[in-house]
Design a protein around this motif. Structure first.
Motif, short mmCIF file in Angstrom:
data_model
loop_
_atom_site.label_atom_id
_atom_site.label_comp_id
_atom_site.label_asym_id
_atom_site.label_seq_id
_atom_site.Cartn_x
_atom_site.Cartn_y
_atom_site.Cartn_z
N THR A 266 0.83 -1.21 0.00
CA THR A 266 0.00 0.00 0.00
C THR A 266 0.86 1.26 0.00
O THR A 266 0.56 2.23 -0.70
CB THR A 266 -0.93 0.01 1.23
OG1 THR A 266 -1.76 -1.16 1.19
CG2 THR A 266 -1.81 1.25 1.23
N ASP A 333 1.40 10.54 12.37
CA ASP A 333 0.79 9.62 11.41
C ASP A 333 1.66 8.37 11.28
O ASP A 333 2.80 8.45 10.80
CB ASP A 333 0.67 10.31 10.05
CG ASP A 333 -0.14 9.49 9.05
OD1 ASP A 333 0.09 8.27 8.98
OD2 ASP A 333 -1.00 10.06 8.36
N GLU A 465 -2.50 0.10 9.52
CA GLU A 465 -3.32 -0.32 8.37
C GLU A 465 -4.34 0.75 8.02
O GLU A 465 -4.54 1.09 6.84
CB GLU A 465 -4.01 -1.63 8.70
CG GLU A 465 -3.08 -2.84 8.73
CD GLU A 465 -3.76 -4.10 9.18
OE1 GLU A 465 -3.35 -5.19 8.75
OE2 GLU A 465 -4.73 -4.01 9.98
N THR A 466 -4.99 1.32 9.03
CA THR A 466 -5.98 2.36 8.78
C THR A 466 -5.34 3.59 8.16
O THR A 466 -5.85 4.17 7.18
CB THR A 466 -6.69 2.74 10.09
OG1 THR A 466 -7.32 1.59 10.65
CG2 THR A 466 -7.72 3.83 9.85
N ALA A 467 -4.20 4.01 8.70
CA ALA A 467 -3.52 5.21 8.19
C ALA A 467 -2.96 4.98 6.79
O ALA A 467 -2.99 5.89 5.94
CB ALA A 467 -2.39 5.61 9.15
N ASN A 469 -4.17 3.11 4.40
CA ASN A 469 -5.24 3.13 3.41
C ASN A 469 -5.75 4.54 3.12
O ASN A 469 -6.38 4.76 2.09
CB ASN A 469 -6.40 2.25 3.88
CG ASN A 469 -6.04 0.78 3.89
OD1 ASN A 469 -5.27 0.32 3.04
ND2 ASN A 469 -6.59 0.03 4.83
N SER A 470 -5.50 5.47 4.02
CA SER A 470 -5.98 6.84 3.81
C SER A 470 -4.86 7.82 3.47
O SER A 470 -5.12 9.01 3.27
CB SER A 470 -6.70 7.34 5.07
OG SER A 470 -5.82 7.31 6.20
N LEU A 471 -3.62 7.36 3.40
CA LEU A 471 -2.48 8.25 3.13
C LEU A 471 -2.39 8.53 1.64
O LEU A 471 -2.35 7.63 0.81
CB LEU A 471 -1.19 7.61 3.63
CG LEU A 471 0.08 8.45 3.49
CD1 LEU A 471 0.00 9.69 4.36
CD2 LEU A 471 1.31 7.62 3.84
N GLU A 472 -2.35 9.80 1.30
CA GLU A 472 -2.21 10.22 -0.09
C GLU A 472 -0.73 10.31 -0.45
O GLU A 472 0.09 10.69 0.38
CB GLU A 472 -2.87 11.58 -0.31
CG GLU A 472 -4.37 11.59 -0.07
CD GLU A 472 -5.11 10.72 -1.07
OE1 GLU A 472 -4.59 10.55 -2.19
OE2 GLU A 472 -6.20 10.22 -0.73
N GLU A 475 1.23 13.52 0.35
CA GLU A 475 1.39 13.94 1.73
C GLU A 475 2.84 13.81 2.19
O GLU A 475 3.25 14.44 3.15
CB GLU A 475 0.49 13.10 2.65
CG GLU A 475 -0.97 13.40 2.51
CD GLU A 475 -1.78 12.66 3.55
OE1 GLU A 475 -1.28 12.48 4.68
OE2 GLU A 475 -2.90 12.24 3.25
#
Length: 509
Positions: A266, A333, A465-467, A469-472, A475
């Protein structure tokens, strides 16, 4: 007669009553499928038949008088395998927590120097499942001195001693072995004198390596692509950096290796080792926050790196380099932190390649090396100044296929590493059969509520895992992050300038 390297000898000199310098292992075997349990006598016969694959098992130390040189490994003329083995039956108390308590006590004991530096305790009556009385198994508690092996060669020794098929290997008679005659005191002294004469050559080699590192660093500084290495004793104070005692505690947590690989995929341009380090960093950050520690400065880890040649592998000695790595624990993060850890590791690569850890001690005679190690502990230098790093973290890739011992399958292994002055926690990550085990060796008098670390691991993995999946992608900006390290470069150069000014002033006066 094989002489210890400078790095190997340093582990001898650092050892004290409260800091045994051996690598430990707890290996759990499933014997529920066997018709008859593996008897201790059978294990002794098996191990005796395999001694030839690990020569250091029959070698002891030969010290040099008045420490004119580093010790040698010589064949032990009085070798007896019985002096290195012990048997314990847990009986009705064969639970996992009982085993861990027993292992902690055994691993607190230093190895005796008058014999080869290893010991194995065979633990009978162990149950793999506390709730299932039929889950028969046994365990091995292993101690191997760090002067003889590193964490990477320890895995080699394990693979050589165990089997890759569930069919028990026939136990043959041990190969004939005759110890080579011990060297005379005269020969040892002559060899020590010859080594002293070679010191200028060692100094020249070290100076060349240091010059190469300096030149490389100056070029990279001019290009502003890579930061300077950390100044010594710059790591922040943390809950893990206080004077340790002889007490030890082992805490472990297992995670699915597939989840770590999914995070790597990811995040993109990171390694699996970066993900493991990121998991350790998030675990340490959560522990620090809950224990009211200051998290404004990032923790610094010392990460050993094997430099063992694949074409010429020795299963003994320490063949490794090391680097200091910023874990970016001040970054909130956890996914972005892994990317920064990756960039930090890439930035440190030229410096870790320039001077290996064992080269840094070549300039010191053995007497000075021993004295320096002892003074470091007795004068509590790490207590008076900021630590050079906060903790060691070692990631050891293990076999992904099952291993067996006379038909019993190895189902779990826990690995420990030595603690030393002002380092109350060390992490060893070992993978085996699709699972990664994070092993925390700690001093409970320094790391309060150490058992909570296992719970933080699972929480940390969920958060990463949550972070992730949302990391662009945008960033993370290496350019912006590099600029923050340029300030560190300026600080280092300013500090060096101050040291030079003071030295010149003293010389003039």
């Amino acid at each position: 007669m094989r002489q210890l390297s400078e790095l190997d000898a340093s582990f001898l000199y650092l050892e004290s009553e409260t800091t045994p310098m051996h690598i430990g292992g707890i290996y759990l075997f499933d014997a529920s499928e066997q018709k008859t349990p593996l008897a201790f006598s059978t294990f002794v016969a098996y191990l005796r038949s395999r001694l030839h694959v690990v020569p250091v098992f029959r070698q002891r130390l030969k010290e040099i008088p008045i420490r004119l040189g580093r010790p040698y490994w010589i064949d032990d003329p009085d070798f007896s395998i019985e002096r290195h083995l012990a048997y314990v039956s847990l009986g009705e108390h064969g639970r996992r927590d009982t085993l861990e308590t027993l292992a902690s006590k055994i691993l607190e004991e230093p190895l005796k120097r008058d014999r080869p530096l290893w010991h194995i305790t065979f633990v009978d009556g162990f149950r793999l499942n506390d709730d299932d009385p039929d889950s028969h198994g046994f365990a091995l508690i292993v101690r191997l001195h760090h002067a003889a092996i590193d964490a990477f060669s320890g895995e080699d020794i394990l693979s050589n001693l165990l089997e890759y098929t569930p069919e028990p290997r026939p136990i043959h008679a041990p190969r004939p072995w005759q110890p080579r005659p011990a060297p005379s005191e005269e020969r040892v002294m002559l060899q020590a004198g010859a080594n002293i004469l070679r010191t200028p050559v060692q100094f020249t080699a070290l100076a060349v390596n240091a010059a190469q590192a300096t030149a490389r660093g100056l070029i990279q500084k001019q290009l502003r692509k890579l930061p300077m290495p950390f100044p010594l004793f710059s790591a922040p104070h943390s809950p893990f950096n206080r004077q340790i005692t002889a007490n030890r505690q082992i805490v472990s947590a297992n995670v699915d290796l597939a989840r770590l690989k999914a995070i790597k995929a990811t995040l993109g341009d990171v390694t699996l080792n970066d993900v493991v380090l990121g998991l350790c960093a998030e675990t340490l950050r959560r522990y620090s926050v809950d224990h009211k520690a200051d998290t404004r400065k990032s923790l610094i880890a010392m990460t050993p790196i094997s430099v063992r040649s694949n074409s010429l592998r020795r299963a003994t000695g320490n063949q490794m380099s090391a680097m200091l790595l910023d874990l970016s624990t001040c970054e909130p993060d956890p996914a972005l932190r892994i990317r920064r850890i990756h960039w930090n590791a890439v930035a440190s690569e030229p410096y870790r390649e320039a001077i290996a850890a064992d080269r840094l001690t070549e300039l010191l005679p053995s007497t000075m090396l021993a004295l320096s190690a002892r003074l470091y502990s007795e004068l509590q230098i790490a207590q008076r100044y900021q630590p050079a790093f906060n903790l060691p973290i070692t990631n050891v890739p293990g076999p992904q296929v099952p291993l067996y011992l006379q038909g019993a399958r190895l189902v779990q292994q826990y690995n420990t590493a030595p603690l030393f002055d002002s380092m109350g926690l060390v992490i060893v990550a070992v993978s085996y059969q699709g699972s990664l085990t994070l092993n925390f060796t700690l001093c409970p008098d320094v790391v309060a509520d150490g058992a909570s670390l296992a719970g933080y691991v699972e929480e940390s993995l969920d958060a990463i895992e949550t972070a992730a999946n949302s990391l662009e992608p945008e960033e993370d900006s290496e350019e912006g992050y590099a600029s923050s390290h340029q300030t560190l470069t300026d600080d280092v150069l300013t500090a060096l300038e101050g040291v030079l000014k003071k030295a010149l002033h003293r010389f003039r006066t």
